[in-house]
Design a protein around this motif. Structure first.
Motif, PDB file in Angstrom:
ATOM      1  N   SER A  54      -9.138  45.770 -14.782  1.00 21.82           N
ATOM      2  CA  SER A  54      -9.054  45.182 -13.303  1.00 21.82           C
ATOM      3  C   SER A  54      -9.159  44.062 -13.214  1.00 21.82           C
ATOM      4  N   CYS A  55      -8.772  43.432 -11.731  1.00 25.99           N
ATOM      5  CA  CYS A  55      -8.590  42.301 -11.821  1.00 25.99           C
ATOM      6  C   CYS A  55      -8.197  42.237 -10.152  1.00 25.99           C
ATOM      7  N   TYR A  56      -7.591  40.797  -9.946  1.00 30.87           N
ATOM      8  CA  TYR A  56      -8.259  40.890  -8.206  1.00 30.87           C
ATOM      9  C   TYR A  56      -6.412  39.890  -7.747  1.00 30.87           C
ATOM     10  N   LEU A  57      -6.801  39.762  -6.573  1.00 32.04           N
ATOM     11  CA  LEU A  57      -5.254  38.895  -5.721  1.00 32.04           C
ATOM     12  C   LEU A  57      -5.858  37.444  -5.664  1.00 32.04           C
ATOM     13  N   ALA A  58      -5.607  36.826  -6.105  1.00 27.02           N
ATOM     14  CA  ALA A  58      -6.530  35.839  -5.668  1.00 27.02           C
ATOM     15  C   ALA A  58      -6.214  35.073  -4.388  1.00 27.02           C
ATOM     16  N   THR A  59      -7.048  34.684  -3.498  1.00 28.43           N
ATOM     17  CA  THR A  59      -7.145  33.848  -3.121  1.00 28.43           C
ATOM     18  C   THR A  59      -6.030  32.190  -2.443  1.00 28.43           C
ATOM     19  N   PRO A  60      -5.774  31.075  -1.498  1.00 31.92           N
ATOM     20  CA  PRO A  60      -5.575  30.472  -1.977  1.00 31.92           C
ATOM     21  C   PRO A  60      -6.574  29.365  -2.411  1.00 31.92           C
ATOM     22  N   SER A  61      -7.415  29.166  -2.824  1.00 34.09           N
ATOM     23  CA  SER A  61      -7.931  28.391  -2.963  1.00 34.09           C
ATOM     24  C   SER A  61      -8.513  29.261  -4.355  1.00 34.09           C
ATOM     25  N   GLU A  62      -8.716  29.828  -5.013  1.00 32.83           N
ATOM     26  CA  GLU A  62      -9.255  30.616  -6.141  1.00 32.83           C
ATOM     27  C   GLU A  62      -8.163  29.885  -7.653  1.00 32.83           C
ATOM     28  N   PRO A  63      -8.497  30.561  -9.020  1.00 31.81           N
ATOM     29  CA  PRO A  63      -7.810  30.720  -9.367  1.00 31.81           C
ATOM     30  C   PRO A  63      -6.810  31.539  -9.533  1.00 31.81           C
ATOM     31  N   GLU A  64      -5.388  31.019  -9.742  1.00 32.80           N
ATOM     32  CA  GLU A  64      -4.180  32.105  -9.038  1.00 32.80           C
ATOM     33  C   GLU A  64      -4.607  33.207 -10.587  1.00 32.80           C
ATOM     34  N   THR A  65      -4.111  34.797 -10.190  1.00 33.06           N
ATOM     35  CA  THR A  65      -4.258  35.361 -10.807  1.00 33.06           C
ATOM     36  C   THR A  65      -2.001  36.155 -10.759  1.00 33.06           C
ATOM     37  N   ARG A  66      -1.981  35.990 -10.191  1.00 35.49           N
ATOM     38  CA  ARG A  66      -0.884  36.817  -9.819  1.00 35.49           C
ATOM     39  C   ARG A  66       0.437  36.234 -10.440  1.00 35.49           C
ATOM     40  N   PRO A  67       0.225  35.347 -11.924  1.00 32.69           N
ATOM     41  CA  PRO A  67       1.430  35.595 -13.122  1.00 32.69           C
ATOM     42  C   PRO A  67       0.939  36.332 -13.967  1.00 32.69           C
ATOM     43  N   PHE A  68      -0.612  36.541 -14.020  1.00 36.27           N
ATOM     44  CA  PHE A  68      -1.132  37.113 -14.747  1.00 36.27           C
ATOM     45  C   PHE A  68      -0.602  38.651 -14.389  1.00 36.27           C
ATOM     46  N   LEU A  69      -0.713  38.968 -13.516  1.00 36.41           N
ATOM     47  CA  LEU A  69      -0.570  39.915 -13.147  1.00 36.41           C
ATOM     48  C   LEU A  69       0.814  40.455 -13.093  1.00 36.41           C
ATOM     49  N   SER A  70       1.734  39.266 -12.914  1.00 35.17           N
ATOM     50  CA  SER A  70       2.903  39.954 -13.413  1.00 35.17           C
ATOM     51  C   SER A  70       3.189  39.875 -14.338  1.00 35.17           C
ATOM     52  N   TRP A  71       2.485  39.704 -14.977  1.00 30.66           N
ATOM     53  CA  TRP A  71       3.197  39.304 -16.797  1.00 30.66           C
ATOM     54  C   TRP A  71       2.734  40.935 -17.135  1.00 30.66           C
ATOM     55  N   ALA A  72       1.314  41.328 -16.927  1.00 27.86           N
ATOM     56  CA  ALA A  72       0.420  42.778 -17.472  1.00 27.86           C
ATOM     57  C   ALA A  72       1.135  43.529 -16.862  1.00 27.86           C
ATOM     58  N   TYR A  73       1.690  43.932 -15.663  1.00 20.83           N
ATOM     59  CA  TYR A  73       3.143  44.874 -15.417  1.00 20.83           C
ATOM     60  C   TYR A  73       3.857  44.757 -16.198  1.00 20.83           C
ATOM     61  N   ASP A  74       4.780  43.668 -16.349  1.00 25.92           N
ATOM     62  CA  ASP A  74       5.438  44.052 -17.251  1.00 25.92           C
ATOM     63  C   ASP A  74       5.406  44.105 -18.471  1.00 25.92           C
ATOM     64  N   ASN A  75       4.118  44.176 -18.480  1.00 24.92           N
ATOM     65  CA  ASN A  75       3.875  44.815 -20.692  1.00 24.92           C
ATOM     66  C   ASN A  75       3.288  45.801 -20.306  1.00 24.92           C
ATOM     67  N   GLY A  76       3.648  46.294 -19.058  1.00 22.40           N
ATOM     68  CA  GLY A  76       2.733  48.065 -19.287  1.00 22.40           C
ATOM     69  C   GLY A  76       1.509  48.474 -19.465  1.00 22.40           C
TER      70      GLY A  76
END
Length: 195
Positions: A54-76
């Motif tokens: 489990s992770c979360y979608l970062a708000t604009p001020s938080e450490p960004e999670t979306r590149p990690f989430l994309s990587w996780a999705y791409d890696n199953g």
């Protein structure tokens, strides 16, 4: 003022200071932090053989999670993302490759997928949580709404829990209240630390 009021006031002041610091962080520093955090998270997932997290979608001020989430999705790797409820609990949705997001309670970005209920988190191998700060004893300070403390506190068998913060938010000590749930480790741009 009693001790618990002092704690609450101290935490509110610290959160305000952190919000201000995050708000003025230059974009190039934020981009560099995102790249380093993403690498640490990928290494953490690989080292622990994580298949579902489990992770979360970062708000604009938080450490960004979306590149990690994309990587996780791409890696199953299956990722559950939180959806805030009015009752103080978190529902979960399975992350997909859609860039679409909803605006949830308190203006927090949330996934668009089908909700799978609060107990879905019991089946993950790793939990990544937001934080305003983490100290060297594993005390995590969130943003004051208690969603993650309630979730973590209700789990019988809890997998490792790591909080994401910027380097300056990993501190020597934080005020701690009874309901504050500790974390297993912290991920900052410069380090991946397990307590």
């Amino acid at each position: 003022m009693d001790m618990s009021e002092d704690l609450v006031t101290a935490k509110q002041a610290l959160r305000a200071e952190i919000r201000d610091r995050r708000r003025v962080m230059p974009q190039h520093e934020r981009d560099e932090a995102t790249a380093k955090l993403t690498e640490h998270l990928k290494n953490l997932v690989a080292a622990r053989g994580v298949k579902r997290l489990s992770c979360y979608l970062a708000t604009p001020s938080e450490p960004e999670t979306r590149p990690f989430l994309s990587w996780a999705y791409d890696n199953g790797i299956e990722v559950l993302l939180p959806v805030s409820r009015d009752d103080g609990l978190l529902d979960w949705a399975i992350a997909n490759d859609s860039p679409d997001e909803n605006v949830g309670l308190y203006g927090i970005p949330e996934p668009t997928g089908e909700l799978i209920g609060p107990i879905a988190i019991n089946d993950v191998d790793l939990i990544i949580v937001p934080a305003s700060a983490v100290d060297k004893k594993g005390v995590r300070m969130g943003w004051g709404r208690g969603y993650f403390d309630k979730t973590l506190g209700s789990m019988g068998k809890r997998p490792p829990v790591y909080a994401l913060v910027f380097d300056s938010e990993y501190v020597d000590s934080l005020p701690q209240e009874v309901h504050d749930q500790p974390v297993t480790g912290v991920v900052t741009p410069s380090a991946l630390i397990t307590f």
